[in-house]
Design a protein around this motif. Structure first.
Motif, short mmCIF file in Angstrom:
data_model
loop_
_atom_site.label_atom_id
_atom_site.label_comp_id
_atom_site.label_asym_id
_atom_site.label_seq_id
_atom_site.Cartn_x
_atom_site.Cartn_y
_atom_site.Cartn_z
N ASP A 182 0.72 -1.17 -0.34
CA ASP A 182 -0.14 -0.05 0.08
C ASP A 182 0.76 1.36 0.21
O ASP A 182 0.29 2.26 -0.60
CB ASP A 182 -1.27 0.26 1.52
N SER A 183 2.11 1.21 0.24
CA SER A 183 3.32 2.60 1.12
C SER A 183 3.68 2.30 -1.15
O SER A 183 4.12 3.99 -1.14
CB SER A 183 3.97 1.94 1.22
N THR A 184 3.22 2.27 -2.04
CA THR A 184 3.17 2.42 -3.15
C THR A 184 3.09 3.49 -4.18
O THR A 184 3.37 4.25 -5.01
CB THR A 184 3.47 0.98 -4.50
N GLY A 185 1.85 3.84 -3.43
CA GLY A 185 0.90 4.60 -3.93
C GLY A 185 0.91 4.97 -5.22
O GLY A 185 0.69 5.96 -5.88
N LYS A 186 0.21 3.98 -6.11
CA LYS A 186 0.39 3.56 -7.42
C LYS A 186 -1.82 3.39 -7.62
O LYS A 186 -2.06 3.71 -8.33
CB LYS A 186 0.42 2.86 -8.12
N GLY A 187 -2.22 3.64 -6.49
CA GLY A 187 -3.54 3.59 -6.41
C GLY A 187 -4.65 2.18 -6.78
O GLY A 187 -4.92 2.06 -6.97
N VAL A 188 -3.05 1.42 -7.03
CA VAL A 188 -3.43 0.01 -7.12
C VAL A 188 -4.36 -0.53 -5.83
O VAL A 188 -3.19 -1.09 -4.41
CB VAL A 188 -1.89 -1.08 -7.65
N GLN A 189 -4.95 -1.71 -5.83
CA GLN A 189 -6.02 -2.17 -4.41
C GLN A 189 -5.62 -3.86 -4.78
O GLN A 189 -5.49 -4.77 -5.16
CB GLN A 189 -7.31 -2.29 -4.98
N PHE A 190 -4.57 -3.39 -3.59
CA PHE A 190 -4.32 -5.70 -3.30
C PHE A 190 -5.30 -5.96 -2.07
O PHE A 190 -5.20 -5.42 -0.99
CB PHE A 190 -2.80 -4.75 -2.60
N ASP A 191 -5.54 -7.45 -2.46
CA ASP A 191 -6.25 -8.13 -1.47
C ASP A 191 -5.36 -8.98 -1.04
O ASP A 191 -5.10 -9.42 -1.53
CB ASP A 191 -7.89 -8.50 -1.32
N ILE A 192 -4.97 -9.45 0.03
CA ILE A 192 -4.16 -10.37 0.92
C ILE A 192 -4.77 -11.12 1.03
O ILE A 192 -5.74 -11.13 2.50
CB ILE A 192 -3.44 -10.28 1.83
N LEU A 193 -4.74 -12.36 0.89
CA LEU A 193 -5.39 -14.10 1.71
C LEU A 193 -4.28 -14.72 2.30
O LEU A 193 -3.36 -14.83 1.92
CB LEU A 193 -6.33 -14.19 0.79
#
Ligand code: UDX
Ligand code: ADP
Length: 480
Positions: free
Chosen positions: A150-161
């Motif tokens: 999340d700290s990359t700031g590219k606005g990409v959504q990551f869901d962690i499973l």
């Protein structure tokens, strides 16, 4: 809820977990492209070898699965960034060994490979991704991965499973094809629930829905550590009783059989041995212990630590039984080692009890002649070298560091069991490979020095037949 349809999966790490897991997934989901990537070029070349005997991992049934899916929808490569970019779901199956340096040395998991993966994903990803932790990890690693992503700031959504793997080596294909359960831990948010559902849909291609368990992330992470701690505890419990059997004349196999008939106890995982090995049990319990200490729960830490102490003691007890029986010294004596892998049907020797037994005998300058059907000489020497470099563990610490030159002088690796046993003073059975049960023991006896000793660390030798031939047979939990 929008439904995510998964068509492209990437797995980072083509090892004992990633390789077989993705091979089965590709076989069962021909409509999904599965890219398995690894930074180790040789490993990828071996996965791509047209000779299926050269696959980097030996696992019954694996070659057939790879043969079916490879080139169709299963691909092995070193193009990590490309595979990350294309994938909707990224499995992280890199290794998480116990730290050998700094804070938490000998106890905490080394997360440097995981961190590197997270950074790689963060730098490459241009669209939303589901990240699945497959490696065994300490609780709350998902949170750390999310922080990096999340700290990359590219606005990409990551869901962690978190979807820990429960396969056991040697039975991986069976465990993956017909699992007791697949576990998925996800965040309790809308996008977290969608991500969980997407993975449920993938697994549902071959696993009955009732065998797919969904939980919150931390429960999933902790379940993996707990399952392994409980399993290892059973082995340490029966091994503790094996020591008592040897003193009292009880037979540990008879005791295991009798208690296993109790449906509350159950018959599995009660095989007394020279101690458990493998990449998971010790590492996961150490993680559990570290976690308990971190949360100021010393009693709980102490409780689980005993499982490891018992295991160290069992390996030490076996080595000591060999030295004591061979008139208190093994110096210059030829000891044949049958087996080096941590269990049968795998070429993996990580944390194998054989390494520790060998070390104690080498401290007394024994000549060790190893035969294992699947572990290579290169791996055997590498295991011994690694132990010399680190020398951690209660009994290992009492010994002295040896040079690799000394070790290579004392340890010979054979490609024939009969060669390894020829003119030996003693045979030690370290792994329960089926072929060890079929040898011509009369011939072996004729070729050995007398008295001919057998130390059976797995209780697989035909003890009565061997006694009749004239061997002196000692076995774990059954004595002489
Ligand atoms: C283990 C877990 O079983 C698996 O669910 C998890 O995903 C990874 O860790 P693995 O280490 O591959 O799997 O092998 P396992 O069959 O559990 O054996 C571990 C060790 O315990 C081996 O050295 C084995 O020889 C020993 N063992 C096992 C015994 O000594 N006695 C037993 O009764 C069972
Ligand atoms: P496991 O038993 O957990 O599968 P292995 O050591 O067999 O462990 O496999 C882990 C694999 O992960 C190794 O082949 C290693 O090269 C690979 N690996 C580790 N870190 C990375 C990374 N950042 N990118 C790609 N591959 C990695």
């Amino acid at each position: 809820m929008t439904k995510k349809q998964i068509k492209n999966i990437c797995c980072i790490g083509a090892g004992y977990v990633g390789g077989p897991t993705m091979a089965v997934m590709a076989q069962k989901c021909p409509h999904i492209k599965v890219n398995v990537v690894d930074m180790n070029e040789q490993r990828i070349a071996d996965w791509n070898d047209s000779d299926l005997n050269k696959l980097p991992i030996y696992e019954p049934g694996l070659a057939e699965v790879v043969d079916e899916a490879r080139g169709r929808n299963l691909f092995f490569s070193t193009s990590i960034e490309k595979a990350i970019d294309e994938a909707e779901v990224i499995f992280i199956s890199v290794n998480t060994p116990t730290k050998t340096y700094g804070v938490g040395k000998g106890m905490a998991a080394d997360l440097k490979y995981i961190e590197l993966c997270a950074r790689q994903i963060a730098s490459v990803a241009k669209d939303d991704k589901i990240i699945v932790e497959k490696s065994t990890l300490p609780v709350r690693t998902a949170e750390a991965i999310k922080t990096i992503l999340d700290s990359t700031g590219k606005g990409v959504q990551f869901d962690i499973l978190s979807s820990p793997e429960f396969l056991a080596e040697g039975t991986a294909i069976q465990d993956l094809t017909r699992p007791d359960r697949f576990l998925i831990g996800g965040e309790q948010s809308q996008s977290g629930e969608e991500a969980v559902q997407a993975l449920v849909d993938v697994y549902s291609n071959w696993v009955p829905r009732e065998n797919i368990v969904t939980t919150r992330v931390w429960s999933s992470e902790l379940s993996k550590l707990t399952a392994n701690a409980f399993l290892a505890q059973r082995v340490s419990s029966i091994n503790a009783i094996s020591a008592l059997c040897e003193k009292t004349g009880a037979d540990v196999d008879e005791v295991a059989n009798a208690i296993g008939k109790d449906s509350r106890i159950g018959a599995k995982f009660l095989k007394s041995s020279i101690g458990f090995g493998g990449s998971c049990f010790q590492k996961d319990i150490l993680n559990l212990v570290y976690l308990c200490r971190h949360f100021n729960l010393p009693e709980v830490a102490y409780y689980w630590e005993q499982v490891i102490k018992m295991n160290d003691y069992q390996k030490h007890r076996f080595a000591k039984m060999i030295i004591d029986s061979l008139f208190n010294t093994v110096s210059g004596k030829k000891i044949a080692f049958l087996g080096w892998a941590f269990k049968k049907d795998t070429n993996d020797s990580r944390e194998s009890a054989a390494i520790y037994v060998a070390d104690e005998l080498l401290q007394d300058r024994a000549e060790i002649h190893v035969y294992d059907p699947k572990v290579t000489a290169e791996h055997i020497y590498a295991d011994l070298e690694y132990l010399q470099e680190h020398r951690v563990g209660q009994y290992v610490e009492q010994g002295e560091k040896m040079s690799m030159e000394e070790i290579r002088n004392l340890v010979t690796v054979h490609s024939s069991a009969y060669e390894a046993m020829k003119a030996a003073h003693a045979i030690a059975i370290l792994t329960e490979w089926d072929e060890f049960k079929t040898y011509n023991w009369q011939q072996v006896y004729n070729d050995m020095l007398k008295p001919a000793f057998v130390f059976d660390g797995r209780n697989i030798a035909p003890k009565e037949e061997m006694n009749e031939i004239g061997f002196e047979v000692y076995s774990v939990g059954r004595g002489k």
